[in-house]
Enzyme design. Structure first.
Site, PDB file in Angstrom:
ATOM      1  N   GLY A  11       0.764  -1.171   0.180  1.00  0.00           N
ATOM      2  CA  GLY A  11       0.164  -0.019   0.159  1.00  0.00           C
ATOM      3  C   GLY A  11       0.812   1.231   0.043  1.00  0.00           C
ATOM      4  O   GLY A  11       1.918   1.412   0.715  1.00  0.00           O
ATOM      5  N   ALA A  22      15.288  11.279  -1.230  1.00  0.00           N
ATOM      6  CA  ALA A  22      16.526  11.159  -0.143  1.00  0.00           C
ATOM      7  C   ALA A  22      17.170   9.801  -0.614  1.00  0.00           C
ATOM      8  O   ALA A  22      18.724  10.041  -0.719  1.00  0.00           O
ATOM      9  CB  ALA A  22      15.802  11.003   1.267  1.00  0.00           C
ATOM     10  N   ARG A  72       1.255  -5.159  -5.541  1.00  0.00           N
ATOM     11  CA  ARG A  72       1.273  -6.675  -4.805  1.00  0.00           C
ATOM     12  C   ARG A  72       1.567  -7.635  -5.719  1.00  0.00           C
ATOM     13  O   ARG A  72       1.046  -7.720  -6.739  1.00  0.00           O
ATOM     14  CB  ARG A  72       0.056  -6.790  -3.981  1.00  0.00           C
ATOM     15  CG  ARG A  72      -0.226  -5.659  -2.858  1.00  0.00           C
ATOM     16  CD  ARG A  72      -1.511  -5.859  -2.085  1.00  0.00           C
ATOM     17  NE  ARG A  72      -1.914  -4.780  -1.363  1.00  0.00           N
ATOM     18  CZ  ARG A  72      -1.406  -4.348  -0.044  1.00  0.00           C
ATOM     19  NH1 ARG A  72      -0.464  -4.927   0.260  1.00  0.00           N
ATOM     20  NH2 ARG A  72      -2.097  -3.141   0.480  1.00  0.00           N
ATOM     21  N   ASP A 103       5.467  -4.966   6.308  1.00  0.00           N
ATOM     22  CA  ASP A 103       5.965  -6.433   6.554  1.00  0.00           C
ATOM     23  C   ASP A 103       5.946  -7.231   5.381  1.00  0.00           C
ATOM     24  O   ASP A 103       7.012  -8.087   5.289  1.00  0.00           O
ATOM     25  CB  ASP A 103       5.252  -6.999   7.761  1.00  0.00           C
ATOM     26  CG  ASP A 103       3.672  -7.205   7.573  1.00  0.00           C
ATOM     27  OD1 ASP A 103       3.114  -6.702   6.492  1.00  0.00           O
ATOM     28  OD2 ASP A 103       2.961  -7.636   8.287  1.00  0.00           O
ATOM     29  N   GLY A 104       5.056  -7.246   4.460  1.00  0.00           N
ATOM     30  CA  GLY A 104       5.099  -8.243   3.128  1.00  0.00           C
ATOM     31  C   GLY A 104       6.351  -7.634   2.369  1.00  0.00           C
ATOM     32  O   GLY A 104       6.899  -8.566   1.955  1.00  0.00           O
ATOM     33  N   SER A 105       6.444  -6.493   2.370  1.00  0.00           N
ATOM     34  CA  SER A 105       7.726  -5.991   1.730  1.00  0.00           C
ATOM     35  C   SER A 105       8.870  -6.470   2.345  1.00  0.00           C
ATOM     36  O   SER A 105       9.688  -6.990   1.341  1.00  0.00           O
ATOM     37  CB  SER A 105       7.570  -4.337   1.281  1.00  0.00           C
ATOM     38  OG  SER A 105       6.459  -4.177   0.904  1.00  0.00           O
ATOM     39  N   THR A 125       4.044   2.867   5.716  1.00  0.00           N
ATOM     40  CA  THR A 125       2.825   2.351   5.907  1.00  0.00           C
ATOM     41  C   THR A 125       2.013   3.078   6.798  1.00  0.00           C
ATOM     42  O   THR A 125       2.443   3.455   7.849  1.00  0.00           O
ATOM     43  CB  THR A 125       2.755   0.919   6.520  1.00  0.00           C
ATOM     44  OG1 THR A 125       1.195   0.452   6.685  1.00  0.00           O
ATOM     45  CG2 THR A 125       3.547   0.561   7.808  1.00  0.00           C
ATOM     46  N   ASP A 127      -0.698   2.418   8.629  1.00  0.00           N
ATOM     47  CA  ASP A 127      -1.087   1.721   9.932  1.00  0.00           C
ATOM     48  C   ASP A 127      -0.074   1.771  11.084  1.00  0.00           C
ATOM     49  O   ASP A 127      -0.556   1.573  12.358  1.00  0.00           O
ATOM     50  CB  ASP A 127      -1.203   0.269   9.595  1.00  0.00           C
ATOM     51  CG  ASP A 127      -2.474  -0.035   8.715  1.00  0.00           C
ATOM     52  OD1 ASP A 127      -3.314   0.866   8.665  1.00  0.00           O
ATOM     53  OD2 ASP A 127      -2.377  -0.900   7.940  1.00  0.00           O
ATOM     54  N   ASP A 129       2.379  -0.210  11.980  1.00  0.00           N
ATOM     55  CA  ASP A 129       2.116  -1.454  12.688  1.00  0.00           C
ATOM     56  C   ASP A 129       3.378  -2.344  12.447  1.00  0.00           C
ATOM     57  O   ASP A 129       3.296  -3.472  12.375  1.00  0.00           O
ATOM     58  CB  ASP A 129       0.979  -2.327  12.062  1.00  0.00           C
ATOM     59  CG  ASP A 129       1.070  -2.412  10.468  1.00  0.00           C
ATOM     60  OD1 ASP A 129       2.099  -1.758  10.104  1.00  0.00           O
ATOM     61  OD2 ASP A 129       0.551  -3.314  10.038  1.00  0.00           O
ATOM     62  N   ARG A 154     -17.804  16.427  13.292  1.00  0.00           N
ATOM     63  CA  ARG A 154     -18.367  17.087  14.643  1.00  0.00           C
ATOM     64  C   ARG A 154     -19.164  18.283  14.772  1.00  0.00           C
ATOM     65  O   ARG A 154     -20.219  18.508  15.354  1.00  0.00           O
ATOM     66  CB  ARG A 154     -17.243  17.242  15.722  1.00  0.00           C
ATOM     67  CG  ARG A 154     -17.485  17.715  16.969  1.00  0.00           C
ATOM     68  CD  ARG A 154     -16.444  17.968  18.042  1.00  0.00           C
ATOM     69  NE  ARG A 154     -15.458  16.751  18.111  1.00  0.00           N
ATOM     70  CZ  ARG A 154     -15.890  15.910  19.171  1.00  0.00           C
ATOM     71  NH1 ARG A 154     -16.782  15.801  19.771  1.00  0.00           N
ATOM     72  NH2 ARG A 154     -14.957  14.692  19.354  1.00  0.00           N
ATOM     73  N   ARG A 171      -6.793  -2.808  10.022  1.00  0.00           N
ATOM     74  CA  ARG A 171      -7.308  -4.302   9.822  1.00  0.00           C
ATOM     75  C   ARG A 171      -6.761  -5.059  10.967  1.00  0.00           C
ATOM     76  O   ARG A 171      -7.497  -5.808  11.563  1.00  0.00           O
ATOM     77  CB  ARG A 171      -6.915  -4.698   8.397  1.00  0.00           C
ATOM     78  CG  ARG A 171      -7.477  -6.404   8.374  1.00  0.00           C
ATOM     79  CD  ARG A 171      -7.152  -6.774   6.958  1.00  0.00           C
ATOM     80  NE  ARG A 171      -5.624  -7.058   6.839  1.00  0.00           N
ATOM     81  CZ  ARG A 171      -4.765  -7.151   5.789  1.00  0.00           C
ATOM     82  NH1 ARG A 171      -5.571  -7.097   4.643  1.00  0.00           N
ATOM     83  NH2 ARG A 171      -3.535  -7.030   5.579  1.00  0.00           N
ATOM     84  N   GLU A 187     -15.864   9.274  22.490  1.00  0.00           N
ATOM     85  CA  GLU A 187     -16.662   8.607  23.464  1.00  0.00           C
ATOM     86  C   GLU A 187     -15.761   7.032  23.773  1.00  0.00           C
ATOM     87  O   GLU A 187     -15.868   6.699  24.764  1.00  0.00           O
ATOM     88  CB  GLU A 187     -18.034   8.619  23.512  1.00  0.00           C
ATOM     89  CG  GLU A 187     -18.479   9.976  24.375  1.00  0.00           C
ATOM     90  CD  GLU A 187     -18.224  10.982  23.176  1.00  0.00           C
ATOM     91  OE1 GLU A 187     -18.250  12.183  23.731  1.00  0.00           O
ATOM     92  OE2 GLU A 187     -18.251  10.807  22.075  1.00  0.00           O
ATOM     93  N   LYS A 213     -25.481  15.630  27.091  1.00  0.00           N
ATOM     94  CA  LYS A 213     -24.549  15.484  25.710  1.00  0.00           C
ATOM     95  C   LYS A 213     -25.502  15.501  24.590  1.00  0.00           C
ATOM     96  O   LYS A 213     -26.306  14.472  24.395  1.00  0.00           O
ATOM     97  CB  LYS A 213     -23.628  14.796  25.876  1.00  0.00           C
ATOM     98  CG  LYS A 213     -22.439  14.636  24.992  1.00  0.00           C
ATOM     99  CD  LYS A 213     -21.315  13.459  25.219  1.00  0.00           C
ATOM    100  CE  LYS A 213     -20.160  13.483  24.455  1.00  0.00           C
ATOM    101  NZ  LYS A 213     -19.464  14.715  24.234  1.00  0.00           N
ATOM    102  N   LYS A 214     -25.164  16.502  23.423  1.00  0.00           N
ATOM    103  CA  LYS A 214     -25.993  16.368  22.339  1.00  0.00           C
ATOM    104  C   LYS A 214     -25.638  15.398  21.350  1.00  0.00           C
ATOM    105  O   LYS A 214     -26.298  14.918  20.501  1.00  0.00           O
ATOM    106  CB  LYS A 214     -25.916  17.756  21.821  1.00  0.00           C
ATOM    107  CG  LYS A 214     -26.490  18.821  22.737  1.00  0.00           C
ATOM    108  CD  LYS A 214     -27.733  18.700  22.867  1.00  0.00           C
ATOM    109  CE  LYS A 214     -28.260  19.748  23.861  1.00  0.00           C
ATOM    110  NZ  LYS A 214     -29.691  19.499  24.262  1.00  0.00           N
TER     111      LYS A 214
END
Length: 319
Positions: A11, A22, A72, A103-105, A125, A127, A129, A154, A171, A187, A213-214
């Protein structure tokens, strides 16, 4: 090492272009030729490779996505696919690779390293992660995109007495949801790493409703489930009118933030330095604002974790 390649895989993430820039300019500064491999590992197998010059990466630091594209590839996971890629590396005389992705890369990078082609991985990435680094390229930009979207939701929420669910990417990792939820005063924050009891979510919503609270905001990572299914369940249980917004791929686009541009530039330059020193099978990262590098195999073996103190704080602030 006189000739290296750079590719982006998996991704896309805002800041990848800054990292490519760079890598290219740092390498050329040290009299190393750089070849851009288009469309990731698929492009590597097909020989979709072009030499890059200083001008090739001009005026790209502010652009999202990746100028050498991404894809991919299931075929590259096989020995036959990896041998195809190696043949192309031999053809172009490329001695080492810098891989920007997740991680796949990195699994592909490790396979090439084991077969004699040193690779350095750069975590890119949204994420966030990947173990071994506090932040990955693209996370900060995606986070700010989410926060901007929640702020706009909001504005509408204050005009209607409703509960709003914002479904974000994640995911297997909840960093985007956790950081965005804490930053926007949600919340409830629902992430894959923590089982948040549905009864607790309803209790927090009702408690807010009873004190006048609205509206209420819930941030849900896609790995937890469908926002629409969750919203329907809330309405059936509490009679609170609920609306759902799925942010989707908007989170992956856009001009990278200053933080992502700087991070990508630092990691890209550091990756070139490691190749020049003869390092291989390493991933670069940042911890406590210091550049670090780790063995890719060790990184791949470590599970992603969230900041539990931050998660607990979000619950305490949403009373």
């Amino acid at each position: 090492m006189k000739r290296i390649g750079v590719l982006t895989s998996g991704g896309d993430a805002p800041g990848m272009n800054a990292a490519i820039r760079a890598v290219v300019r740092k390498a050329i500064y040290h009299d190393i030729e750089v070849y851009g491999i288009k469309y990731g590992y698929q492009g590597l197998m097909e020989g979709n490779i072009e030499k890059m010059e200083i001008g090739s990466v001009g005026d790209i630091i502010h652009r999202g996505g990746t100028i050498i594209y991404s894809a991919r590839s299931e075929e590259f996971k096989t020995d036959a696919g990896q041998e195809k890629g190696i043949e192309q590396l031999k053809k172009f005389g490329i001695e080492g690779l810098i891989i920007i992705g997740g991680d796949g890369s990195f699994r592909g990078a490790q396979k090439l390293t084991e077969k004699g082609y040193p690779c350095i991985g750069i975590p890119g990435t949204i994420d966030n992660d990947i173990a071994g680094t506090d932040f990955t390229i693209g996370f900060d930009t995606a986070l700010n995109t989410i926060i901007e979207a929640i702020d706009k939701v909001r504005d509408t929420a204050t005009s209607h007495k409703r509960t709003y669910i914002i479904e974000v990417m994640g995911r297997d990792a909840g960093d985007l949801a956790l950081w965005a939820g804490l930053a926007d005063g949600a919340e409830s924050i629902l992430i894959p790493e923590v089982k948040d009891e549905f009864d607790e979510v309803i209790e927090r919503l009702k408690r807010g409703h009873e004190r006048g609270k609205k509206h209420s905001i819930i941030v849900l990572a896609e790995g937890v489930g469908s926002g629409f299914d969750y919203g329907k369940r809330i309405e059936e249980t509490s009679d609170l009118e609920t609306r759902v917004t799925v942010l989707g791929y908007i989170q992956r686009g856009g001009s990278p933030t200053a933080s992502d541009r700087v991070l990508a530039s630092r990691l890209g330059g550091y990756a070139v330095d490691l190749l020049r020193k003869g390092e291989a099978g390493r991933m670069v990262g940042i911890q406590n604002n210091k550049l670090v590098n780790h063995d890719i195999l060790e990184i791949l073996a470590q599970p992603h974790t969230i900041d539990k103190d931050m998660y607990q704080l979000s619950k305490e602030l949403s009373i």
